[in-house]
Design a protein around this motif. Structure first.
Motif, PDB file in Angstrom:
ATOM      1  N   ARG A  90     -13.547-103.940  84.683  1.00 39.06           N
ATOM      2  CA  ARG A  90     -13.944-102.948  83.688  1.00 39.06           C
ATOM      3  C   ARG A  90     -12.841-102.685  82.681  1.00 39.06           C
ATOM      4  N   PHE A 107     -19.111 -96.860  67.877  1.00 37.54           N
ATOM      5  CA  PHE A 107     -19.073 -96.765  69.321  1.00 37.54           C
ATOM      6  C   PHE A 107     -20.390 -97.314  69.842  1.00 37.54           C
ATOM      7  N   SER A 108     -20.291 -98.299  70.687  1.00 38.09           N
ATOM      8  CA  SER A 108     -21.528 -98.897  71.173  1.00 38.09           C
ATOM      9  C   SER A 108     -21.605 -98.776  72.680  1.00 38.09           C
ATOM     10  N   LEU A 127      -4.945 -96.598  73.518  1.00 40.61           N
ATOM     11  CA  LEU A 127      -6.375 -96.721  73.315  1.00 40.61           C
ATOM     12  C   LEU A 127      -7.048 -95.362  73.410  1.00 40.61           C
ATOM     13  N   LEU A 143      -9.048 -93.365  70.606  1.00 39.05           N
ATOM     14  CA  LEU A 143     -10.434 -92.995  70.860  1.00 39.05           C
ATOM     15  C   LEU A 143     -10.651 -91.519  70.584  1.00 39.05           C
ATOM     16  N   ASP A 165     -24.192-103.095  77.586  1.00 39.66           N
ATOM     17  CA  ASP A 165     -25.606-103.391  77.361  1.00 39.66           C
ATOM     18  C   ASP A 165     -25.835-104.854  76.962  1.00 39.66           C
ATOM     19  N   LEU A 181      -3.322 -98.607  77.535  1.00 40.96           N
ATOM     20  CA  LEU A 181      -4.388 -97.693  77.923  1.00 40.96           C
ATOM     21  C   LEU A 181      -4.215 -96.337  77.246  1.00 40.96           C
ATOM     22  N   VAL A 192      -8.305-104.039  76.879  1.00 42.14           N
ATOM     23  CA  VAL A 192      -7.570-103.486  78.025  1.00 42.14           C
ATOM     24  C   VAL A 192      -8.522-103.472  79.213  1.00 42.14           C
ATOM     25  N   ASN A 206     -12.124 -95.306  83.441  1.00 45.65           N
ATOM     26  CA  ASN A 206     -11.210 -96.434  83.369  1.00 45.65           C
ATOM     27  C   ASN A 206      -9.791 -95.996  83.112  1.00 45.65           C
ATOM     28  N   ALA A 229     -17.785 -94.553  80.062  1.00 49.78           N
ATOM     29  CA  ALA A 229     -17.217 -95.765  80.636  1.00 49.78           C
ATOM     30  C   ALA A 229     -15.700 -95.791  80.519  1.00 49.78           C
ATOM     31  N   VAL A 230     -15.196 -95.304  79.393  1.00 52.25           N
ATOM     32  CA  VAL A 230     -13.764 -95.452  79.129  1.00 52.25           C
ATOM     33  C   VAL A 230     -12.920 -94.438  79.893  1.00 52.25           C
ATOM     34  N   GLN A 283     -11.123-102.766  71.639  1.00 52.99           N
ATOM     35  CA  GLN A 283     -11.124-102.102  70.350  1.00 52.99           C
ATOM     36  C   GLN A 283     -10.758-103.114  69.280  1.00 52.99           C
ATOM     37  N   GLU A 289     -21.729 -92.654  75.752  1.00 45.37           N
ATOM     38  CA  GLU A 289     -21.639 -93.689  76.783  1.00 45.37           C
ATOM     39  C   GLU A 289     -20.278 -94.376  76.809  1.00 45.37           C
ATOM     40  N   VAL A 290     -19.668 -94.465  75.636  1.00 38.09           N
ATOM     41  CA  VAL A 290     -18.320 -95.050  75.604  1.00 38.09           C
ATOM     42  C   VAL A 290     -17.362 -94.155  76.394  1.00 38.09           C
ATOM     43  N   THR A 304     -12.018-101.856  78.146  1.00 37.61           N
ATOM     44  CA  THR A 304     -12.419-101.460  76.812  1.00 37.61           C
ATOM     45  C   THR A 304     -11.934-102.485  75.802  1.00 37.61           C
ATOM     46  N   ASN A 322      -8.498 -94.131  86.077  1.00 37.95           N
ATOM     47  CA  ASN A 322      -8.190 -95.098  87.122  1.00 37.95           C
ATOM     48  C   ASN A 322      -6.828 -95.735  86.866  1.00 37.95           C
ATOM     49  N   ILE A 365     -15.043 -99.507  69.021  1.00 37.64           N
ATOM     50  CA  ILE A 365     -14.508 -99.309  70.369  1.00 37.64           C
ATOM     51  C   ILE A 365     -15.697 -99.427  71.307  1.00 37.64           C
ATOM     52  N   ILE A 366     -15.603-100.351  72.233  1.00 39.46           N
ATOM     53  CA  ILE A 366     -16.752-100.621  73.090  1.00 39.46           C
ATOM     54  C   ILE A 366     -16.299-100.752  74.531  1.00 39.46           C
ATOM     55  N   ALA A 367     -17.124-100.236  75.429  1.00 41.03           N
ATOM     56  CA  ALA A 367     -16.801-100.325  76.853  1.00 41.03           C
ATOM     57  C   ALA A 367     -17.223-101.688  77.391  1.00 41.03           C
TER      58      ALA A 367
END
Lengths: 297, 134
Positions: B66, A215-216, A52, A56, B29, A49, B79, A229, A225-226, B70, A221-222, B68, A232, B42-44
């Motif tokens: 939830r 980044f999608s 990552l 990021l 999405d 984590l 992860v 996480n 969401a990230v 990469q 938005e990434v 991510t 957390n 990198i995508i959630a």
């Protein structure tokens, strides 16, 4: 005779205490074993984590996302949030005191206004006794660290942060430095950028292939969401680490207490036997003195 | 380059480690496929079912929480907070969690509670869906 009884009572009372400390030692040992297993399993996740998140942040285009933006308020107007993880119970050596000390130090250093979020009963009691207000309806126990607990804590904190009630957020917890040694750690959770200590100004060598990430759906938005996480995971890991450290320091404290009780009992036994011998000697002297007195008549 | 190295890490350890031929992920999405040599990204991820095809062309499924994903240099790191194989899922527990979440969703007092319950409902539903499809 009175002295003999006193010593006997003392020994009995210490033996009673020793039974309790011995039992607590056993309980802490068992809990520690479970907690450590838990912690070892979690370590990989935590490391991944962090990696990552660093990656990021390194590749992120400049962003005005609230999770990353450093507050532009004057230092004395800033509201600092402190999430501190203490134990539910005392009798764990200096475990709780060390956390309290660190928080006090941090608050003095940061100045401004403070909002204190306490996990665990001892921390709450400490601040109540010192008349320091904490966030009242933030009531969580540290006795059973789960994902659910982490999510509850985070959603509470994010609500405060997003409503503008906090400019930054620190976490203060105890980590296991080695198998036996615990250490208080302070990390900044929000805004995220500065908590990772990466030097963004560092030049990237020209001949190294620098990957370009997509980044999608969008960088914003990434992050959206990230980051929760990541937080957390961070909070969950901190809860586990702290629980582990608490059990370990309780185990040590109880071991020391049991040993101290043993030495005390040993000393008292010597004293008791001496007193008993003294009484017997005295009786013999009395009897022989009496006999002599009789025979001399 | 017909496989890519993959690591799936959940909070209780390494869930999968090895080479994959294909991967389908639940992105925020919608679902998305990943093949060897994918562009760096990198995508959630959101709660859902992850599907992956291993080196022997066998598809596997897992319910994930939830997290991510990469992808860089033909290496993929996922992860997530939880990851479970279908046989690891406790149907009874998931059912109870679903019921509880649904009840509490109706009585949610604040937006925060509503979101928490919504997330826990999504987790329960994912687990149940994975078991049903199997």
């Amino acid at each position: 005779m009175a002295q003999l009884k006193e010593i006997r009572d003392r020994i009995n009372s210490i033996q009673g205490t020793q039974k309790i400390t011995g039992a607590m030692y056993m309980i802490a040992t068992t809990k520690l074993r479970h907690a450590r297993e838990h912690r070892d399993n979690n370590a990989v996740y935590f490391a991944a984590l962090k990696n990552l998140m660093e990656r990021l942040l390194r590749h992120l285009p400049e962003s005005e996302h609230p999770f990353l933006r450093v507050s532009d308020k004057l230092p004395e107007e800033q509201i600092h949030g402190y999430l501190m993880i203490t134990g539910d119970k005392g009798l764990a050596g200096a475990y709780n005191q060390n956390i309290h000390k660190e928080v006090d130090k941090l608050m003095r250093k940061n100045g401004g206004r403070s909002k204190i979020f306490v996990v665990g009963d001892t921390g709450r009691r400490y601040f109540r006794n010192h008349n320091v207000p904490t966030v009242e309806d933030f009531v969580f126990s540290s006795g059973n660290p789960t994902h659910h607990l982490g999510r509850m804590i985070l959603s509470y904190l994010l609500q405060h942060f997003q409503a503008g009630g906090l400019d930054d957020l620190y976490i203060i917890y105890t980590a296991m430095k080695s198998a036996m040694e615990a250490e208080v750690r302070v990390r900044q959770l929000l805004p995220v950028r500065s908590s990772l200590d990466i030097d963004l100004s560092r030049d990237v060598p020209k001949d190294v292939y620098n990957e370009e990430f997509i980044f999608s759906p969008s960088p914003y938005e990434v992050i959206d969401a990230v980051v929760p996480n990541y937080l957390n995971g961070y909070i969950y890991s901190a809860l586990i680490e702290s629980f582990c450290a608490e059990q370990s320091s309780r185990m040590l404290a109880m071991q020391t207490a049991s040993e101290a009780a043993s030495t005390m009992i040993k000393d008292l036994n010597v004293k008791y036997n001496r007193a008993r011998q003294g009484v017997i000697t005295q009786e013999i002297t009395e009897v022989s003195a009496g006999a002599e007195a009789l025979s001399s008549i | 380059m017909n496989t890519f190295a993959t690591q799936i890490i959940s909070s209780d350890g390494v869930f999968y480690f090895g080479r994959l031929r294909a991967l389908v992920i639940p992105a925020v999405d919608g679902e998305m496929g990943v093949l060897p040599g994918h562009e760096e990204m990198i995508i959630a991820l959101k709660e859902g079912i992850l599907r992956y095809k291993d080196g022997k062309d066998v598809w596997h499924k897992a319910a994930i929480g939830r997290g991510t994903i990469q992808f860089a240099n033909n290496r993929c790191t996922i992860v997530v907070d939880t990851a479970e194989k279908p046989e690891e899922i406790d149907v009874r527990r998931a059912m109870e969690a679903k019921k509880r979440a649904e009840e509490q969703l109706q009585h949610a007092l604040s937006e925060r509670e509503y979101r928490l319950m919504q997330a826990s409902l999504a987790r329960a539903l994912t687990r149940l869906k994975l078991v049903e499809n199997n």
